[in-house]
Design a protein around this motif. Sequence first.
Motif, PDB file in Angstrom:
ATOM      1  N   ALA A 190      -9.915 -14.002  11.703  1.00 44.25           N
ATOM      2  CA  ALA A 190      -9.375 -13.644  13.019  1.00 44.25           C
ATOM      3  C   ALA A 190      -9.025 -12.160  12.999  1.00 44.25           C
ATOM      4  CB  ALA A 190      -8.141 -14.491  13.322  1.00 44.25           C
ATOM      5  N   CYS A 191      -8.573 -11.646  14.138  1.00 45.03           N
ATOM      6  CA  CYS A 191      -8.233 -10.217  14.234  1.00 45.03           C
ATOM      7  C   CYS A 191      -7.092  -9.848  13.299  1.00 45.03           C
ATOM      8  CB  CYS A 191      -7.883  -9.854  15.669  1.00 45.03           C
ATOM      9  SG  CYS A 191      -9.281 -10.048  16.782  1.00 45.03           S
ATOM     10  N   GLY A 192      -6.125 -10.752  13.146  1.00 48.75           N
ATOM     11  CA  GLY A 192      -5.093 -10.605  12.129  1.00 48.75           C
ATOM     12  C   GLY A 192      -4.357  -9.281  12.170  1.00 48.75           C
ATOM     13  N   ALA A 193      -4.187  -8.691  10.977  1.00 49.42           N
ATOM     14  CA  ALA A 193      -3.362  -7.494  10.833  1.00 49.42           C
ATOM     15  C   ALA A 193      -3.927  -6.294  11.584  1.00 49.42           C
ATOM     16  CB  ALA A 193      -3.194  -7.153   9.361  1.00 49.42           C
ATOM     17  N   CYS A 194      -5.225  -6.295  11.874  1.00 47.53           N
ATOM     18  CA  CYS A 194      -5.817  -5.176  12.621  1.00 47.53           C
ATOM     19  C   CYS A 194      -5.130  -5.015  13.972  1.00 47.53           C
ATOM     20  CB  CYS A 194      -7.309  -5.367  12.812  1.00 47.53           C
ATOM     21  SG  CYS A 194      -8.058  -4.063  13.802  1.00 47.53           S
ATOM     22  N   SER A 195      -4.782  -6.146  14.583  1.00 47.05           N
ATOM     23  CA  SER A 195      -4.093  -6.083  15.879  1.00 47.05           C
ATOM     24  C   SER A 195      -2.581  -6.289  15.716  1.00 47.05           C
ATOM     25  CB  SER A 195      -4.683  -7.120  16.845  1.00 47.05           C
ATOM     26  OG  SER A 195      -4.598  -8.418  16.298  1.00 47.05           O
ATOM     27  N   GLY A 196      -2.106  -6.156  14.475  1.00 48.26           N
ATOM     28  CA  GLY A 196      -0.668  -6.260  14.219  1.00 48.26           C
ATOM     29  C   GLY A 196      -0.137  -7.672  14.287  1.00 48.26           C
ATOM     30  N   TYR A 197      -1.035  -8.661  14.152  1.00 47.29           N
ATOM     31  CA  TYR A 197      -0.639 -10.060  14.318  1.00 47.29           C
ATOM     32  C   TYR A 197      -0.548 -10.744  12.956  1.00 47.29           C
ATOM     33  CZ  TYR A 197      -0.824 -14.967  15.665  1.00 47.29           C
ATOM     34  OH  TYR A 197      -0.540 -16.306  15.808  1.00 47.29           O
ATOM     35  N   GLY A 198       0.301 -11.730  12.866  1.00 46.23           N
ATOM     36  CA  GLY A 198       0.297 -12.586  11.687  1.00 46.23           C
ATOM     37  C   GLY A 198       1.213 -12.064  10.598  1.00 46.23           C
ATOM     38  N   ASP A 199       0.642 -11.346   9.646  1.00 51.85           N
ATOM     39  CA  ASP A 199       1.419 -10.888   8.499  1.00 51.85           C
ATOM     40  C   ASP A 199       1.301  -9.366   8.453  1.00 51.85           C
ATOM     41  OD1 ASP A 199       2.839 -10.781   6.207  1.00 51.85           O
ATOM     42  OD2 ASP A 199       1.282 -11.619   4.906  1.00 51.85           O
ATOM     43  N   PRO A 200       1.896  -8.667   9.428  1.00 55.72           N
ATOM     44  CA  PRO A 200       1.655  -7.228   9.522  1.00 55.72           C
ATOM     45  C   PRO A 200       2.302  -6.456   8.375  1.00 55.72           C
ATOM     46  CG  PRO A 200       3.254  -7.895  11.176  1.00 55.72           C
ATOM     47  CD  PRO A 200       2.814  -9.139  10.473  1.00 55.72           C
ATOM     48  N   MET A 201       1.882  -5.217   8.254  1.00 57.07           N
ATOM     49  CA  MET A 201       2.323  -4.395   7.137  1.00 57.07           C
ATOM     50  C   MET A 201       3.797  -4.008   7.293  1.00 57.07           C
ATOM     51  SD  MET A 201      -0.353  -4.605   5.517  1.00 57.07           S
ATOM     52  CE  MET A 201      -1.891  -5.375   6.051  1.00 57.07           C
ATOM     53  N   GLY A 202       4.536  -4.091   6.189  1.00 54.79           N
ATOM     54  CA  GLY A 202       5.977  -3.861   6.205  1.00 54.79           C
ATOM     55  C   GLY A 202       6.351  -2.388   6.147  1.00 54.79           C
ATOM     56  N   ASP A 203       7.650  -2.138   6.113  1.00 47.90           N
ATOM     57  CA  ASP A 203       8.170  -0.768   6.108  1.00 47.90           C
ATOM     58  C   ASP A 203       7.726  -0.001   4.870  1.00 47.90           C
ATOM     59  OD1 ASP A 203       9.502  -1.233   8.458  1.00 47.90           O
ATOM     60  OD2 ASP A 203      11.406  -1.755   7.502  1.00 47.90           O
ATOM     61  N   GLY A 204       7.272   1.221   5.111  1.00 48.79           N
ATOM     62  CA  GLY A 204       7.039   2.157   4.016  1.00 48.79           C
ATOM     63  C   GLY A 204       5.850   1.864   3.115  1.00 48.79           C
ATOM     64  N   VAL A 205       5.059   0.819   3.414  1.00 46.93           N
ATOM     65  CA  VAL A 205       3.916   0.535   2.535  1.00 46.93           C
ATOM     66  C   VAL A 205       2.756   1.473   2.863  1.00 46.93           C
ATOM     67  CG1 VAL A 205       4.506  -1.906   2.205  1.00 46.93           C
ATOM     68  CG2 VAL A 205       2.887  -1.277   3.991  1.00 46.93           C
ATOM     69  N   THR A 206       1.954   1.749   1.848  1.00 47.46           N
ATOM     70  CA  THR A 206       0.721   2.526   2.053  1.00 47.46           C
ATOM     71  C   THR A 206      -0.456   1.564   1.964  1.00 47.46           C
ATOM     72  OG1 THR A 206       1.731   4.504   1.130  1.00 47.46           O
ATOM     73  CG2 THR A 206      -0.663   4.458   1.234  1.00 47.46           C
ATOM     74  N   VAL A 207      -1.259   1.577   3.002  1.00 43.49           N
ATOM     75  CA  VAL A 207      -2.362   0.626   3.153  1.00 43.49           C
ATOM     76  C   VAL A 207      -3.672   1.402   3.218  1.00 43.49           C
ATOM     77  CG1 VAL A 207      -3.301  -1.216   4.618  1.00 43.49           C
ATOM     78  CG2 VAL A 207      -0.837  -0.805   4.585  1.00 43.49           C
ATOM     79  N   ILE A 208      -4.709   0.887   2.565  1.00 43.90           N
ATOM     80  CA  ILE A 208      -6.055   1.392   2.825  1.00 43.90           C
ATOM     81  C   ILE A 208      -6.849   0.225   3.395  1.00 43.90           C
ATOM     82  CG2 ILE A 208      -6.882   1.047   0.438  1.00 43.90           C
ATOM     83  CD1 ILE A 208      -8.607   3.689   1.034  1.00 43.90           C
ATOM     84  N   SER A 209      -7.513   0.456   4.521  1.00 41.36           N
ATOM     85  CA  SER A 209      -8.024  -0.643   5.340  1.00 41.36           C
ATOM     86  C   SER A 209      -9.440  -0.359   5.839  1.00 41.36           C
ATOM     87  CB  SER A 209      -7.071  -0.806   6.537  1.00 41.36           C
ATOM     88  OG  SER A 209      -7.575  -1.725   7.466  1.00 41.36           O
ATOM     89  N   THR A 210     -10.218  -1.433   6.001  1.00 46.97           N
ATOM     90  CA  THR A 210     -11.569  -1.297   6.576  1.00 46.97           C
ATOM     91  C   THR A 210     -11.556  -1.365   8.098  1.00 46.97           C
ATOM     92  OG1 THR A 210     -11.971  -3.685   6.483  1.00 46.97           O
ATOM     93  CG2 THR A 210     -12.654  -2.392   4.551  1.00 46.97           C
ATOM     94  N   THR A 211     -10.369  -1.418   8.711  1.00 45.92           N
ATOM     95  CA  THR A 211     -10.279  -1.525  10.168  1.00 45.92           C
ATOM     96  C   THR A 211     -10.746  -0.232  10.839  1.00 45.92           C
ATOM     97  OG1 THR A 211      -7.964  -0.859  10.038  1.00 45.92           O
ATOM     98  CG2 THR A 211      -8.400  -3.221  10.085  1.00 45.92           C
ATOM     99  N   ALA A 212     -10.819  -0.248  12.167  1.00 43.16           N
ATOM    100  CA  ALA A 212     -11.320   0.902  12.921  1.00 43.16           C
ATOM    101  C   ALA A 212     -10.224   1.895  13.271  1.00 43.16           C
ATOM    102  CB  ALA A 212     -11.991   0.425  14.210  1.00 43.16           C
ATOM    103  N   ARG A 213      -8.967   1.447  13.232  1.00 41.81           N
ATOM    104  CA  ARG A 213      -7.866   2.273  13.734  1.00 41.81           C
ATOM    105  C   ARG A 213      -6.692   2.288  12.764  1.00 41.81           C
ATOM    106  NH1 ARG A 213      -8.495  -0.132  19.829  1.00 41.81           N
ATOM    107  NH2 ARG A 213     -10.439   0.985  20.219  1.00 41.81           N
ATOM    108  N   ASN A 214      -6.013   3.415  12.720  1.00 40.44           N
ATOM    109  CA  ASN A 214      -4.821   3.531  11.873  1.00 40.44           C
ATOM    110  C   ASN A 214      -3.679   4.186  12.634  1.00 40.44           C
ATOM    111  OD1 ASN A 214      -6.147   6.015  11.964  1.00 40.44           O
ATOM    112  ND2 ASN A 214      -5.661   6.565   9.858  1.00 40.44           N
ATOM    113  N   PHE A 215      -3.587   3.885  13.946  1.00 39.31           N
ATOM    114  CA  PHE A 215      -2.509   4.451  14.759  1.00 39.31           C
ATOM    115  C   PHE A 215      -1.161   3.958  14.241  1.00 39.31           C
ATOM    116  CE2 PHE A 215      -5.856   3.927  18.276  1.00 39.31           C
ATOM    117  CZ  PHE A 215      -6.457   5.128  17.948  1.00 39.31           C
ATOM    118  N   LYS A 216      -0.160   4.783  14.420  1.00 40.08           N
ATOM    119  CA  LYS A 216       1.198   4.483  13.951  1.00 40.08           C
ATOM    120  C   LYS A 216       1.683   3.147  14.527  1.00 40.08           C
ATOM    121  CE  LYS A 216       5.350   7.049  13.048  1.00 40.08           C
ATOM    122  NZ  LYS A 216       5.907   8.385  13.100  1.00 40.08           N
ATOM    123  N   GLY A 217       2.074   2.234  13.656  1.00 42.78           N
ATOM    124  CA  GLY A 217       2.630   0.959  14.093  1.00 42.78           C
ATOM    125  C   GLY A 217       1.612  -0.095  14.474  1.00 42.78           C
TER     126      GLY A 217
END
Length: 428
Positions: free
Chosen positions: A367-394
């Motif tokens: 599913a779209c999941g964390a890409c759309s900020g749904y489900g188990d989104p990234m927590g405070d202060g973590v550094t993520v490297i992602s295959t998604t299309a967007r990395n806008f703040k929040g």
Amino acid sequence: MTSNAPGRAPAQTLAQKLIARASGRAQVAVGEIVTCGVDMAMFHDSSGPRRLQPMLEELGAQIWDRSRVVLVMDHYVPERDDDSRRIVRIARDWARDQQLPHVYDSQGICHVVVPQHGHIRPGMLCVGGDSHSPTGGAFGAYMFGIGSTEMLGVMVTGEIWLRVPETIRMWWDGALPAGVTAKDMMLHMIGRFGMNGGRYQAVEFAGPAVAALSMQERMTLSNMSAELGAQAGLIAPDATTAAFLAQAGAPPVDMAPWFTDEGAVLTHHRFDAAALEPYVAAPHSPANAHGVSRYLGTHVDVAYIGACTGAKLDDLRAAAQVLRGHKVAAGIRLIVAPASLHDQERAREEGVLQVLMDAGAELFPTACGACSGYGDPMGDGVTVISTTARNFKGRMGSPTAQVYLGSPYTVAAAALRGCVTDPREVLA
């Protein structure tokens, strides 16, 4: 310039030809405003019924042609709270009441599921209730994203107006080196031209390096034409397109007319695929993109392989190539959310999924999941490297999360080393 010999029709771009067909014209000129018949309208649980149903009821209107409507449940599934349960229930109830023939519930992400079922074919004009709808352009169709009010108009009339766009052609010579992908091509183009580089015109991807791409890699180019600011991201169909559609069970289509004429007026940019290195976009914009060498050694906490842009079968295979026989670095979370059930099953059959799991990946729903900020989104202060299309703040959760973008090779290499790494080193 355009060849306008006596008695000859003016040379047309692929975009002009697709729009001309949809508007019942022999040809169209850039800047003209035309009304087009819509061949297929796609929306999902977030963009569709919960917004369309009350508006249709208020108008006392019916859907113009149910056979041309595709509904996908991908944003709020699996349902985790009362709000998501409500949104998905509205979609399911409406689909049943309307007797929609094409409904894909929890099958994967719309931009991957819809073409996998043969709904997008060369020559069509399609609209989608999602900003990544230009993905359909990889099939030689004119497809773009629209909002709920425009979608209401399409639902009732089966038509939409648009201004005939200019064409910006991104021509890629040469061949991509091993470990370099369509995602790297896109991050390079977005880094060079910015997120408004497409000026809401039609971007066409062409040249030997594009022709050599698999269908799913082409989909990545068209998908991220949204981040380039284009209305549509087009690729002329060929034997690769035909083979994919045949496998998807789509009816055969005459692909011969769908190409840009020699001499058609367009803006032309040229690139050398052989000189391209893996690219990474740093927080908080896809346009903040540079060669991977600039970010080598940047520590990461989470590696996310997911989304319509980065978790198709080809993407999962690429990640497995890096991770085969290895374990992810201590303390690193590797999350894999395949883009569709179809691709997840294929990856399982091929042993690709097992490679990822053996390396320490956590398997998340298709599913779209964390890409759309749904489900188990990234927590405070973590550094993520992602295959998604967007990395806008929040976008992926906490506004203090730092999200980098890369190809599946680059994300898998970072998971392996615990920091941003040139995947070509690992592959070597």
